[in-house]
Design an enzyme around this catalytic site. Structure first.
Site, PDB file in Angstrom:
ATOM      1  N   CYS A  93      69.895  35.420  15.277  1.00 56.09           N
ATOM      2  CA  CYS A  93      69.629  35.172  13.865  1.00 56.09           C
ATOM      3  C   CYS A  93      70.787  35.696  13.028  1.00 56.09           C
ATOM      4  O   CYS A  93      71.353  36.747  13.324  1.00 56.09           O
ATOM      5  CB  CYS A  93      68.334  35.884  13.470  1.00 56.09           C
ATOM      6  SG  CYS A  93      67.865  35.644  11.752  1.00 56.09           S
ATOM      7  N   HIS A 135      62.619  28.421  14.575  1.00 56.51           N
ATOM      8  CA  HIS A 135      63.165  29.700  14.110  1.00 56.51           C
ATOM      9  C   HIS A 135      63.349  29.686  12.585  1.00 56.51           C
ATOM     10  O   HIS A 135      62.912  30.607  11.892  1.00 56.51           O
ATOM     11  CB  HIS A 135      64.514  29.962  14.807  1.00 56.51           C
ATOM     12  CG  HIS A 135      65.245  31.166  14.301  1.00 56.51           C
ATOM     13  ND1 HIS A 135      65.433  32.298  15.060  1.00 56.51           N
ATOM     14  CD2 HIS A 135      65.829  31.422  13.090  1.00 56.51           C
ATOM     15  CE1 HIS A 135      66.091  33.195  14.325  1.00 56.51           C
ATOM     16  NE2 HIS A 135      66.351  32.690  13.135  1.00 56.51           N
ATOM     17  N   GLU A 136      63.995  28.630  12.087  1.00 52.86           N
ATOM     18  CA  GLU A 136      64.269  28.567  10.645  1.00 52.86           C
ATOM     19  C   GLU A 136      62.970  28.454   9.847  1.00 52.86           C
ATOM     20  O   GLU A 136      62.819  29.091   8.806  1.00 52.86           O
ATOM     21  CB  GLU A 136      65.197  27.388  10.317  1.00 52.86           C
ATOM     22  CG  GLU A 136      66.551  27.420  11.022  1.00 52.86           C
ATOM     23  CD  GLU A 136      67.327  28.721  10.805  1.00 52.86           C
ATOM     24  OE1 GLU A 136      67.139  29.385   9.782  1.00 52.86           O
ATOM     25  OE2 GLU A 136      68.130  29.068  11.690  1.00 52.86           O
ATOM     26  N   HIS A 139      61.244  31.679   9.047  1.00 54.56           N
ATOM     27  CA  HIS A 139      61.771  32.448   7.907  1.00 54.56           C
ATOM     28  C   HIS A 139      60.989  32.154   6.624  1.00 54.56           C
ATOM     29  O   HIS A 139      60.842  33.021   5.771  1.00 54.56           O
ATOM     30  CB  HIS A 139      63.244  32.104   7.657  1.00 54.56           C
ATOM     31  CG  HIS A 139      64.203  32.836   8.560  1.00 54.56           C
ATOM     32  ND1 HIS A 139      64.353  34.204   8.532  1.00 54.56           N
ATOM     33  CD2 HIS A 139      65.063  32.392   9.500  1.00 54.56           C
ATOM     34  CE1 HIS A 139      65.273  34.563   9.414  1.00 54.56           C
ATOM     35  NE2 HIS A 139      65.721  33.483  10.027  1.00 54.56           N
TER      36      HIS A 139
HETATM   37 ZN    ZN Z   1      67.200  33.490  11.433  1.00 56.46          ZN
END
Ligand code: ZN
Length: 164
Positions: A93, A135-136, A139
């Site tokens: 990340c 993953h994004e 966030h």
């Molecule tokens: Zn990230």
């Protein structure tokens, strides 16, 4: 403009971001420019980084930016998973360069989103792209890869690639 990337432990990274609305239309192009510039600056320093989420630069909005062969903008994305197949991988990340985390992700996903003109779009994702956008997306819900470690021995500190 290159913005500061918030790093692991910053409380803002654990917040749930707000939807992008029509009222954000003017601000949107500025955020996208900043996400692009910040991603490119990170790549130059670390030689990695495919995508970035708005909350990582302190913009609490449901907005993702990815740059591969061309730019991709995902406004108000939503993920669905066509099947339950998962796999484990080492994730990293931009908010914690040098740290890798073993996580489990869906092998296939569909991202439903709006483009910059708020038109509904979707894209089928597999493998690398599937795990990247999971993953994004996390966030936007205030979830970091560290929180998805498959167990408490799944964090690895790597040698950072950096030119001084
Ligand atoms: Zn990230």
């Amino acid at each position: 403009m290159v913005r500061e990337i918030l790093t692991l432990g910053n409380p803002q990274l654990y917040e749930v971001s707000d939807p992008v609305t029509e009222e954000d239309k003017e601000a949107l192009s500025g955020w996208i420019t900043d996400l692009h510039d910040t991603l490119m600056a990170y790549r130059k320093t670390y030689g990695a980084g495919r995508a970035v989420a708005a909350p990582q630069i302190g913009v609490k909005k449901r907005l993702l930016y990815m740059y591969l062969d061309r730019p991709y903008v995902f406004v108000n994305p939503r993920l669905t998973f066509p099947d339950g197949e998962k796999y484990t991988l080492l994730d990293d990340c931009m908010s914690f360069p040098g740290l890798c985390v073993r996580v489990e992700r869906y092998k296939r996903a569909v991202i439903h989103y709006q483009d910059q003109e708020f038109r509904e779009q979707e894209m089928a994702l597999e493998g690398d792209l599937s795990e990247l956008l999971q993953h994004e997306y996390d966030h936007l819900d205030g979830v970091l890869a560290t929180m998805r470690a498959v167990d408490n021995k799944s964090l690895f500190l790597m040698q950072m690639k950096r030119d001084f």
